[in-house]
Enzyme design. Structure first.
Site: not given
Ligand code: CTP
Length: 152
Positions: A44, A46
């Site tokens: 992905k 990441k």
């Molecule tokens: N999520 C959420 N609210 C946030 C951040 C994440 O509801 N502020 C949710 C995402 O929508 C997803 C879950 O948490 O369903 C896991 O998301 P993840 O991608 O691990 O977290 P992120 O903080 O969005 O990470 P990144 O910045 O790396 O995308």
């Protein structure tokens, strides 16, 4: 008995993650979380601070999470839904519409994200702290150099 399933990377666990998982758990009786493996994250694009074992342990330690399973690929969702008798598949609204095809197997919902927090923003803030600290050390060293020069 209602079982809910979600997936995610959950690196540097933050309040946005916990809010989402608590809201999902409140929809039923059992919450299963598929945590992305390191190999899948590479695919992905990441890069995580914590490895799979640590992320899975942290997510599994939350009171609202009943079971953690590894997420190896995009395709496993339908198999997991069948295997674990899932009633609701839920995920954050950043994925809005992306998993609608699962509606033939269970209810699919997209929940609003918690504003102003993400793993990406945390990583950025942390790297900023480092560069600020380096800048301060550099200024301090420059000051010492000035004193040494003045003494020459
Ligand atoms: N999520 C959420 N609210 C946030 C951040 C994440 O509801 N502020 C949710 C995402 O929508 C997803 C879950 O948490 O369903 C896991 O998301 P993840 O991608 O691990 O977290 P992120 O903080 O969005 O990470 P990144 O910045 O790396 O995308």
């Amino acid at each position: 008995m209602k079982t809910i399933l979600t997936y995610g990377t959950f690196d540097l666990l933050h309040v946005g993650h916990v809010n989402l998982l608590e809201r999902l758990r409140a929809l039923g009786d059992k919450l299963i979380v598929g945590v992305s493996t390191d190999e899948f994250n590479l695919l992905k694009g990441k890069q995580c601070i914590y490895g799979y074992a640590e992320r899975a342990k942290i997510v599994g330690a939350l009171g609202c999470v009943d079971l953690v399973i590894p997420e190896h690929n995009w395709e496993q969702k339908s198999e997991d839904i069948k295997e674990y008798n899932i009633d609701i598949f839920g995920i954050g609204a950043d994925w809005q519409g992306k998993f609608d095809e699962l509606q033939t197997l269970c209810e699919v919902i997209y929940l609003p994200r918690t504003p102003s927090i993400s793993t990406t923003s945390l990583k950025k803030a942390l790297s900023q702290i480092d560069s600020d600290a380096i800048q301060k050390i550099k200024q301090g060293l420059d000051g010492v150099l000035d004193i040494v020069k003045a003494l020459e």
